[in-house]
Design a protein around this motif. Structure first.
Motif, PDB file in Angstrom:
ATOM      1  N   VAL A 114       0.823  -1.207   0.000  1.00  0.00           N
ATOM      2  CA  VAL A 114       0.000   0.000   0.000  1.00  0.00           C
ATOM      3  C   VAL A 114       0.860   1.261   0.000  1.00  0.00           C
ATOM      4  O   VAL A 114       0.587   2.228  -0.724  1.00  0.00           O
ATOM      5  CB  VAL A 114      -0.935   0.004   1.230  1.00  0.00           C
ATOM      6  CG1 VAL A 114      -1.704   1.322   1.315  1.00  0.00           C
ATOM      7  CG2 VAL A 114      -1.900  -1.161   1.157  1.00  0.00           C
ATOM      8  N   LEU A 115       1.921   1.268   0.798  1.00  0.00           N
ATOM      9  CA  LEU A 115       2.686   2.491   1.039  1.00  0.00           C
ATOM     10  C   LEU A 115       3.909   2.647   0.151  1.00  0.00           C
ATOM     11  O   LEU A 115       4.448   3.747   0.048  1.00  0.00           O
ATOM     12  CB  LEU A 115       3.133   2.541   2.505  1.00  0.00           C
ATOM     13  CG  LEU A 115       2.026   2.587   3.563  1.00  0.00           C
ATOM     14  CD1 LEU A 115       2.642   2.628   4.959  1.00  0.00           C
ATOM     15  CD2 LEU A 115       1.123   3.790   3.345  1.00  0.00           C
ATOM     16  N   SER A 144      -6.969   6.231  -6.946  1.00  0.00           N
ATOM     17  CA  SER A 144      -5.871   5.886  -6.040  1.00  0.00           C
ATOM     18  C   SER A 144      -6.353   5.815  -4.597  1.00  0.00           C
ATOM     19  O   SER A 144      -5.827   5.047  -3.785  1.00  0.00           O
ATOM     20  CB  SER A 144      -4.736   6.909  -6.166  1.00  0.00           C
ATOM     21  OG  SER A 144      -5.166   8.196  -5.735  1.00  0.00           O
ATOM     22  N   TRP A 152      -7.940   2.433  -4.217  1.00  0.00           N
ATOM     23  CA  TRP A 152      -6.880   1.426  -4.076  1.00  0.00           C
ATOM     24  C   TRP A 152      -6.318   1.432  -2.656  1.00  0.00           C
ATOM     25  O   TRP A 152      -6.054   0.384  -2.068  1.00  0.00           O
ATOM     26  CB  TRP A 152      -5.778   1.710  -5.088  1.00  0.00           C
ATOM     27  CG  TRP A 152      -4.745   0.630  -5.174  1.00  0.00           C
ATOM     28  CD1 TRP A 152      -3.574   0.561  -4.488  1.00  0.00           C
ATOM     29  CD2 TRP A 152      -4.803  -0.543  -5.982  1.00  0.00           C
ATOM     30  NE1 TRP A 152      -2.893  -0.587  -4.816  1.00  0.00           N
ATOM     31  CE2 TRP A 152      -3.626  -1.281  -5.737  1.00  0.00           C
ATOM     32  CE3 TRP A 152      -5.733  -1.043  -6.894  1.00  0.00           C
ATOM     33  CZ2 TRP A 152      -3.354  -2.489  -6.370  1.00  0.00           C
ATOM     34  CZ3 TRP A 152      -5.459  -2.246  -7.522  1.00  0.00           C
ATOM     35  CH2 TRP A 152      -4.293  -2.953  -7.257  1.00  0.00           C
ATOM     36  N   THR A 153      -6.154   2.642  -2.105  1.00  0.00           N
ATOM     37  CA  THR A 153      -5.665   2.752  -0.727  1.00  0.00           C
ATOM     38  C   THR A 153      -6.677   2.165   0.245  1.00  0.00           C
ATOM     39  O   THR A 153      -6.298   1.501   1.223  1.00  0.00           O
ATOM     40  CB  THR A 153      -5.391   4.225  -0.381  1.00  0.00           C
ATOM     41  OG1 THR A 153      -4.426   4.760  -1.305  1.00  0.00           O
ATOM     42  CG2 THR A 153      -4.846   4.356   1.035  1.00  0.00           C
ATOM     43  N   LEU A 163      -5.533  -0.771   2.718  1.00  0.00           N
ATOM     44  CA  LEU A 163      -5.574  -0.568   4.170  1.00  0.00           C
ATOM     45  C   LEU A 163      -6.578  -1.511   4.830  1.00  0.00           C
ATOM     46  O   LEU A 163      -6.355  -1.987   5.949  1.00  0.00           O
ATOM     47  CB  LEU A 163      -5.916   0.886   4.487  1.00  0.00           C
ATOM     48  CG  LEU A 163      -4.789   1.897   4.244  1.00  0.00           C
ATOM     49  CD1 LEU A 163      -5.267   3.310   4.566  1.00  0.00           C
ATOM     50  CD2 LEU A 163      -3.549   1.555   5.076  1.00  0.00           C
TER      51      LEU A 163
END
Length: 426
Positions: A169-170, A274, A277-278, A282
């Motif tokens: 994710v990050l 986006s 997607w996050t 998460l």
């Protein structure tokens, strides 16, 4: 249970070691296995760089974007073949050596990527796929081996998978910042340096006593093919591996079409998507982390398998809602529910595989990694066939069917575990 053995750490009785390990909280577990968490996190970075900077990489190589994008599949095929081939070897070689050599192979892949031509990127994808297919199960098994208490071992393995999810994710935004100054080549160089440094740190570190006993736990003279046969006879392991592979295929299948679905149905551009997607990433991380925590507290394999089946049922309903609804709030809720449910199912399967594999943990987790690679390769294809037959509705029903298959496999494992659990209690 059948095929399971336990080896106490040197210098302390088993019951004392297990009691001490059972009292560890999440922070203490993470502190003991932090190099392995870092290793698996780094394993995701090379492909993230390749995906995020594919436009610049394509321009530099002078080849068509379609060709360059298709090379990513080379990594998936390599991960499947190498993972399946090397699975029994993870119980025949020191896991620390497997992790170290995988990190060095990742560093070499990043250096190859600096060359630029299409052949170099094909080799890059091949090396990264091969390295991660060994790195992830070896590091997970090594993390579990650090603890004698079974529930703590399972929790250590789920921490590894949770950190990998968080990295997925990050990593994209974290890599984009430095790339402003040094470009994607700088990201590759930094990744190569970090992989090499961590490999050196693991090489110089004093190994825990449990890491010396891998061959002892697996038993002397266990042959390559016999390792596969033994893994297939361990209580509930074949059903757990099936559930894990089906889950991966269903989840990766919906991820492959998520951007297109939100664009066609709700007209969300890349910038807004986006955030979706996050949300998915998460949700998966939180479900994996807290699901693994709850599973450890329950400390009952039958309950864990049933929890995985319930999570799969929720996931099947959520993917149907996602692909059938025309309402954005419902789609967002379904996306979050998909992430959480699949994460809980993944945590349950990982925990049970660690508990049931005993001295064949490397082989079993290696086979699980190969099954997940197969799921990644097939998930998008199966969903695409459903979409071709009946649009988004067809894709939703196909993915729901895969998730339902994971539910049935988890229930079958629960029945087998219940028989073994009653036998132990009697």
């Amino acid at each position: 249970m059948t095929g399971r053995t336990r080896t106490p750490k040197q210098g302390r009785p088993m019951n004392q070691a297990s009691t001490t390990d059972a009292s560890l909280n999440d922070a203490a577990i993470a502190t003991r296995i932090w190099p392995l968490l870092g290793a698996c996190a780094l394993g995701l970075v090379p492909f993230t760089i390749y995906s995020n900077f594919l436009v610049d990489i394509t321009r530099n190589s002078g080849h068509d974007a379609t060709l360059m994008g298709s090379l990513r599949g080379v990594g998936g095929v390599a991960a499947l073949l190498v993972g399946l081939t090397c699975a029994p070897l993870l119980d025949r070689v020191p896991r620390r050596s497997a992790v170290i050599w995988s990190l060095l192979l990742l560093a070499a892949a990043c250096v190859v990527g600096l060359v630029g031509p299409v052949w170099a990127w094909a080799l890059f994808c091949l090396l990264v796929g091969a390295a991660t297919s060994v790195l992830n199960p070896a590091a997970s098994a090594m993390a579990a081996d650090r603890f004698d208490d079974e529930s703590t071992s399972g929790r250590a393995a789920t921490q590894v998978s949770a950190v990998m999810t968080l990295t997925a994710v990050l990593s994209a935004p974290l890599l984009a910042g430095p790339a402003v100054w040094w470009g994607w080549r700088g990201d590759l160089i930094a990744t190569a340096v970090l992989c090499s440094a961590l490999a050196m740190a693991l090489f110089l570190a004093r190994p825990a006593s449990a890491e010396h006993s891998t061959a002892d736990r697996n038993g002397p003279g266990t042959g390559y093919l016999r390792s596969f046969r033994i893994a297939s006879t361990l209580a509930s392991v074949p059903m757990l591996l099936a559930a894990s592979a089906l889950r991966t295929a269903a989840f990766m299948g919906q991820l492959a079409y998520l951007a297109v679905l939100y664009d066609e149905r709700f007209h969300l551009g890349a910038g807004v998507f986006s955030l979706v997607w996050t949300l998915s990433g998460l949700s998966f991380f939180l479900g994996n982390w807290f699901g693994g925590f709850a599973i450890r507290r329950a400390d009952n394999p039958v309950v864990t398998a049933i929890a995985g089946a319930v999570a799969a049922m929720v996931g099947a309903v959520a993917v149907l809602v996602l692909f059938l609804t025309d309402h954005l709030p419902a789609a967002l809720l379904a996306t979050a529910a998909l992430g959480v449910s699949h994460a809980v199912l993944a945590a349950a399967m990982t925990t049970l595989l660690v508990r049931q594999s005993g001295g064949h943990r490397g082989t079993v987790l290696g086979l699980n990694g190969a099954g997940q690679s197969l799921g990644v390769c097939l998930g998008a294809s199966v969903a695409g066939l459903g979409a071709m037959a009946w649009g988004w509705h067809g894709a939703g029903f196909v993915l729901a069917g895969l998730t339902a298959g994971a539910c049935f496999a988890s229930l079958a494992a629960a029945r087998r575990l219940n028989v073994e659990y009653r036998r132990e209690r009697s």
